[in-house]
Design a protein around this motif. Structure first.
Motif, mmCIF file in Angstrom:
data_model
loop_
_atom_site.group_PDB
_atom_site.id
_atom_site.type_symbol
_atom_site.label_atom_id
_atom_site.label_comp_id
_atom_site.label_asym_id
_atom_site.label_seq_id
_atom_site.Cartn_x
_atom_site.Cartn_y
_atom_site.Cartn_z
ATOM 1 N N LEU A 288 0.673 -1.566 0.070
ATOM 2 C CA LEU A 288 -0.191 -0.016 -0.383
ATOM 3 C C LEU A 288 0.676 1.057 -0.211
ATOM 4 O O LEU A 288 0.090 2.442 -0.391
ATOM 5 C CB LEU A 288 -0.979 0.070 1.376
ATOM 6 C CG LEU A 288 -2.175 -1.022 0.796
ATOM 7 C CD1 LEU A 288 -2.943 -1.069 2.321
ATOM 8 C CD2 LEU A 288 -3.401 -0.962 0.126
ATOM 9 N N ARG A 289 1.726 1.121 0.285
ATOM 10 C CA ARG A 289 2.808 1.769 0.498
ATOM 11 C C ARG A 289 3.222 3.016 -0.610
ATOM 12 O O ARG A 289 3.843 3.635 -0.666
ATOM 13 C CB ARG A 289 3.824 2.196 2.280
ATOM 14 C CG ARG A 289 4.847 3.105 1.959
ATOM 15 C CD ARG A 289 5.993 3.063 3.381
ATOM 16 N NE ARG A 289 6.789 2.338 3.628
ATOM 17 C CZ ARG A 289 6.835 0.748 3.720
ATOM 18 N NH1 ARG A 289 5.128 0.500 4.678
ATOM 19 N NH2 ARG A 289 7.642 -0.154 3.482
ATOM 20 N N ALA A 290 4.327 1.742 -1.622
ATOM 21 C CA ALA A 290 4.338 1.892 -2.550
ATOM 22 C C ALA A 290 4.097 2.776 -3.315
ATOM 23 O O ALA A 290 4.898 3.466 -3.872
ATOM 24 C CB ALA A 290 4.849 0.413 -3.299
ATOM 25 N N PRO A 291 2.787 2.886 -3.615
ATOM 26 C CA PRO A 291 2.690 4.277 -4.693
ATOM 27 C C PRO A 291 2.880 6.062 -4.061
ATOM 28 O O PRO A 291 3.330 6.158 -4.914
ATOM 29 C CB PRO A 291 0.870 3.520 -5.486
ATOM 30 C CG PRO A 291 0.679 2.428 -5.324
ATOM 31 C CD PRO A 291 1.600 1.961 -3.525
ATOM 32 N N THR A 292 2.836 5.482 -3.085
ATOM 33 C CA THR A 292 2.875 7.141 -2.271
ATOM 34 C C THR A 292 4.261 7.227 -1.824
ATOM 35 O O THR A 292 4.902 8.458 -2.600
ATOM 36 C CB THR A 292 1.785 6.462 -0.423
ATOM 37 O OG1 THR A 292 0.527 6.254 -0.980
ATOM 38 C CG2 THR A 292 2.555 8.276 -0.709
ATOM 39 N N ALA A 293 5.118 6.723 -1.827
ATOM 40 C CA ALA A 293 6.246 6.619 -2.104
ATOM 41 C C ALA A 293 7.146 6.555 -3.411
ATOM 42 O O ALA A 293 8.014 7.694 -3.423
ATOM 43 C CB ALA A 293 7.123 5.314 -0.959
#
Length: 192
Positions: A110-115
């Motif tokens: 879930l964090r990957a697209p934001t990062a």
């Protein structure tokens, strides 16, 4: 519009409004006017749909940022165009708000697209600033990576201040401060 697109767009809106934690599959289905079978036909579940929605949000933001940063203008003008982009300070940043969601931060998928979005944004701003250093528009001791981080942190912090005070002026003061810093790097170029 296909059911897959409707589900993705509904999820993107709910992520912005409520965050990942505050959004339920039932809310998504209601907003998308879709049945449960549609969701699980196209996505593995809430997390898979959220990643698709975050990727969609990221693509939209990247396009908007590119409009501001592309062009033949000076590096200062391009960075100021980025800072002056149309925003709703009280709504916050679509991607920045997700970085504050516990469930998003705790899950690498879930964090990957934001990062990935913030890495891309930092690299893109840094490239514009490096152009300014290379052409002599900005001081030679300007660190493009450091300045890109400062600009992003200022914008994100401006959203936080605006939301905390329920006053868009707090966001605009922060952005104006970032513009002043970037402009001073250019104005001071003869003082190296």
């Amino acid at each position: 519009m296909s059911k897959k697109e409707a589900l993705t767009l509904a999820t993107a809106d709910l992520l912005w409004e409520r965050g990942y934690t505050g959004m339920s599959p039932a809310m998504i289905l209601e907003r998308a006017e879709a049945g449960q079978g549609s969701m699980y036909h196209h996505f593995s579940g809430k997390a898979g749909l959220a990643v698709a929605a975050m990727t969609h949000m990221s693509d939209q933001l990247r396009s908007s940022v590119e409009e501001a940063l592309d062009g033949e203008e000076s590096a200062v003008a391009r960075v100021c165009a980025f800072l002056d982009r149309e925003r709703d300070p009280l709504a916050g940043c679509r991607m920045g708000r997700l970085a504050q969601d516990h469930d998003v931060v705790a899950d690498a998928g879930l964090r990957a697209p934001t990062a990935d979005f913030f890495t891309w944004l930092a690299d893109r701003l840094s490239a514009v600033l490096a152009d300014g250093v290379r052409t002599g528009e900005l001081r030679s001791d300007t660190d493009p990576d450091m300045m890109a981080s400062l600009i992003i942190a200022t914008v994100q912090g401006g959203y936080v201040l605006a939301r905390a005070h329920q006053d868009p002026a707090a966001f605009h003061r922060a952005v104006d401060g970032a513009k002043q810093v970037v402009t001073c790097l250019a104005a001071a170029q003869g003082q190296d």
